[in-house]
Scaffold this motif. Structure first.
Motif, PDB file in Angstrom:
ATOM      1  N   TYR A 100       0.839  -1.193   0.000  1.00  0.00           N
ATOM      2  CA  TYR A 100       0.000   0.000   0.000  1.00  0.00           C
ATOM      3  C   TYR A 100       0.875   1.244   0.000  1.00  0.00           C
ATOM      4  O   TYR A 100       1.701   1.425   0.887  1.00  0.00           O
ATOM      5  N   TYR A 101       0.693   2.087  -0.988  1.00  0.00           N
ATOM      6  CA  TYR A 101       1.391   3.373  -1.135  1.00  0.00           C
ATOM      7  C   TYR A 101       2.815   3.328  -0.598  1.00  0.00           C
ATOM      8  O   TYR A 101       3.204   4.083   0.302  1.00  0.00           O
ATOM      9  N   GLY A 102       3.589   2.405  -1.160  1.00  0.00           N
ATOM     10  CA  GLY A 102       4.980   2.225  -0.731  1.00  0.00           C
ATOM     11  C   GLY A 102       5.869   3.345  -1.230  1.00  0.00           C
ATOM     12  O   GLY A 102       6.320   3.333  -2.381  1.00  0.00           O
ATOM     13  N   SER A 103       6.153   4.295  -0.361  1.00  0.00           N
ATOM     14  CA  SER A 103       6.878   5.504  -0.772  1.00  0.00           C
ATOM     15  C   SER A 103       8.285   5.223  -1.282  1.00  0.00           C
ATOM     16  O   SER A 103       8.805   5.976  -2.099  1.00  0.00           O
ATOM     17  N   TYR A 104       8.906   4.161  -0.797  1.00  0.00           N
ATOM     18  CA  TYR A 104      10.301   3.896  -1.147  1.00  0.00           C
ATOM     19  C   TYR A 104      10.457   2.741  -2.137  1.00  0.00           C
ATOM     20  O   TYR A 104      11.586   2.338  -2.421  1.00  0.00           O
ATOM     21  N   ILE A 105       9.358   2.244  -2.671  1.00  0.00           N
ATOM     22  CA  ILE A 105       9.481   1.177  -3.667  1.00  0.00           C
ATOM     23  C   ILE A 105      10.284   1.672  -4.861  1.00  0.00           C
ATOM     24  O   ILE A 105      11.092   0.940  -5.438  1.00  0.00           O
ATOM     25  N   HIS A 106      10.084   2.932  -5.230  1.00  0.00           N
ATOM     26  CA  HIS A 106      10.820   3.492  -6.371  1.00  0.00           C
ATOM     27  C   HIS A 106      12.323   3.382  -6.158  1.00  0.00           C
ATOM     28  O   HIS A 106      13.077   3.089  -7.100  1.00  0.00           O
ATOM     29  N   LYS A 107      12.766   3.600  -4.928  1.00  0.00           N
ATOM     30  CA  LYS A 107      14.190   3.512  -4.593  1.00  0.00           C
ATOM     31  C   LYS A 107      14.719   2.100  -4.828  1.00  0.00           C
ATOM     32  O   LYS A 107      15.884   1.914  -5.201  1.00  0.00           O
ATOM     33  N   PHE A 108      13.847   1.106  -4.615  1.00  0.00           N
ATOM     34  CA  PHE A 108      14.249  -0.301  -4.726  1.00  0.00           C
ATOM     35  C   PHE A 108      13.572  -0.991  -5.912  1.00  0.00           C
ATOM     36  O   PHE A 108      13.373  -2.206  -5.887  1.00  0.00           O
ATOM     37  N   ARG A 109      13.267  -0.222  -6.938  1.00  0.00           N
ATOM     38  CA  ARG A 109      12.505  -0.791  -8.061  1.00  0.00           C
ATOM     39  C   ARG A 109      13.257  -1.862  -8.834  1.00  0.00           C
ATOM     40  O   ARG A 109      12.661  -2.646  -9.570  1.00  0.00           O
ATOM     41  N   ASP A 110      14.591  -1.915  -8.645  1.00  0.00           N
ATOM     42  CA  ASP A 110      15.374  -2.952  -9.328  1.00  0.00           C
ATOM     43  C   ASP A 110      15.452  -4.238  -8.505  1.00  0.00           C
ATOM     44  O   ASP A 110      16.080  -5.211  -8.923  1.00  0.00           O
ATOM     45  N   GLN A 111      14.808  -4.267  -7.346  1.00  0.00           N
ATOM     46  CA  GLN A 111      14.710  -5.493  -6.541  1.00  0.00           C
ATOM     47  C   GLN A 111      13.419  -6.200  -6.929  1.00  0.00           C
ATOM     48  O   GLN A 111      12.359  -5.939  -6.366  1.00  0.00           O
ATOM     49  N   HIS A 112      13.497  -7.054  -7.925  1.00  0.00           N
ATOM     50  CA  HIS A 112      12.292  -7.585  -8.561  1.00  0.00           C
ATOM     51  C   HIS A 112      11.602  -8.644  -7.702  1.00  0.00           C
ATOM     52  O   HIS A 112      12.262  -9.536  -7.145  1.00  0.00           O
ATOM     53  N   PRO A 113      10.277  -8.576  -7.608  1.00  0.00           N
ATOM     54  CA  PRO A 113       9.533  -9.592  -6.852  1.00  0.00           C
ATOM     55  C   PRO A 113       9.736 -10.990  -7.432  1.00  0.00           C
ATOM     56  O   PRO A 113       9.751 -11.169  -8.655  1.00  0.00           O
ATOM     57  N   GLN A 114       9.877 -11.952  -6.537  1.00  0.00           N
ATOM     58  CA  GLN A 114       9.987 -13.355  -6.940  1.00  0.00           C
ATOM     59  C   GLN A 114       8.667 -14.098  -6.702  1.00  0.00           C
ATOM     60  O   GLN A 114       8.629 -15.329  -6.778  1.00  0.00           O
ATOM     61  N   CYS A 115       7.615 -13.348  -6.404  1.00  0.00           N
ATOM     62  CA  CYS A 115       6.306 -13.917  -6.110  1.00  0.00           C
ATOM     63  C   CYS A 115       5.244 -12.950  -6.621  1.00  0.00           C
ATOM     64  O   CYS A 115       5.555 -11.806  -6.975  1.00  0.00           O
ATOM     65  N   PRO A 116       3.988 -13.355  -6.667  1.00  0.00           N
ATOM     66  CA  PRO A 116       2.929 -12.430  -7.073  1.00  0.00           C
ATOM     67  C   PRO A 116       2.898 -11.198  -6.170  1.00  0.00           C
ATOM     68  O   PRO A 116       3.046 -11.311  -4.943  1.00  0.00           O
ATOM     69  N   ALA A 117       2.714 -10.030  -6.773  1.00  0.00           N
ATOM     70  CA  ALA A 117       2.704  -8.783  -6.005  1.00  0.00           C
ATOM     71  C   ALA A 117       1.556  -7.891  -6.464  1.00  0.00           C
ATOM     72  O   ALA A 117       1.270  -7.796  -7.664  1.00  0.00           O
ATOM     73  N   LEU A 118       0.913  -7.249  -5.511  1.00  0.00           N
ATOM     74  CA  LEU A 118      -0.181  -6.309  -5.750  1.00  0.00           C
ATOM     75  C   LEU A 118       0.193  -4.982  -5.120  1.00  0.00           C
ATOM     76  O   LEU A 118       0.527  -4.919  -3.934  1.00  0.00           O
ATOM     77  N   LEU A 119       0.149  -3.897  -5.916  1.00  0.00           N
ATOM     78  CA  LEU A 119       0.542  -2.572  -5.432  1.00  0.00           C
ATOM     79  C   LEU A 119      -0.646  -1.624  -5.526  1.00  0.00           C
ATOM     80  O   LEU A 119      -1.301  -1.537  -6.569  1.00  0.00           O
TER      81      LEU A 119
END
Length: 227
Positions: free
Chosen positions: A139-158
């Motif tokens: 939910y509204y992950g403010s710092y996901i952009h900072k870690f956008r190159d850390q790719h999910p290895q499982c299903p993800a909902l944003l």
């Protein structure tokens, strides 16, 4: 039924966690709920309780215990400043390790989802890039952009609010473009701002919160069925 547990991370750090046990037996699954910068406050405990009422075991680790045990903040300007200060002083790896320890605790009973809010949304994203989490909701992950190159290895909902001043739309599109292979499900709520899920805040937006909650429950149900 809810209680506080004492858990340990792999570096020996001990921390508290709020645990809300599923109202149904057996449970539908297990969820680690990751706090905002306000600690495991009433809102985060309410989220855990809502999950338990919907048939999930829910556990929220107190990430700030590494700096100050028992942090539970409100939403005044003073509390916001304190929460941001704590967040700035807590190493991301330490927060992630405590989250992974919480996942491991619940994983004794089966696959685990991680659901995070704001600061916790980014930690949920990082947890999704490991082999520990089987699904993630951010939910509204403010710092996901900072870690956008850390790719999910499982299903993800944003979940993002279109009116969120902390997360520009271009940041959301950067996250999408950087993760075409992982292909997280990104939902944008036109009338929502930051913190729209929290009914203790002025930014709460009921229709968006209810829609995001239903999407979250549907996402968990579908992925626990496949897990």
């Amino acid at each position: 039924m809810a209680s506080w547990l004492n858990l340990s991370a792999d570096d020996g750090h001990e921390f508290s966690a709020y645990y809300s046990e599923s109202a149904s037996t057996p449970s539908k699954g297990r969820v680690v709920v990751v706090q905002e910068v306000f600690g495991v406050n009433q809102h985060i405990r309410d989220v855990c309780d809502r999950f338990s009422q919907n048939g999930y075991d829910a556990l929220a680790p107190s990430l700030f215990d590494r700096l100050e045990p028992g942090v539970q903040l409100g939403y005044s300007a003073e509390d916001v400043d304190k929460g941001r200060d704590l967040r700035s002083r807590l190493d991301w790896n330490d927060a992630l390790n405590d989250t992974l320890a919480s996942i491991s605790y619940l994983a004794q009973s089966g696959p685990v989802a991680v659901v995070g809010f704001c600061y916790g949304g980014a930690i949920a994203w990082l947890a999704a890039s490991t082999s520990h989490a089987r699904m993630a909701v951010c939910y509204y992950g403010s710092y996901i952009h900072k870690f956008r190159d850390q790719h999910p290895q499982c299903p993800a909902l944003l979940h993002f609010g279109a009116r969120d001043p902390m997360i520009p739309r271009e940041n959301v599109e950067d996250i999408r473009a950087e993760n075409t292979e992982a292909n997280p499900d990104i939902c944008i709520y036109p009338d929502a701002g930051h913190g729209f899920n929290c009914d203790y805040r002025d930014s709460f937006h009921g229709p968006s919160a209810e829609l995001a909650w239903q999407r979250t429950l549907d996402f968990l149900s579908q992925n626990f069925t496949r897990a």
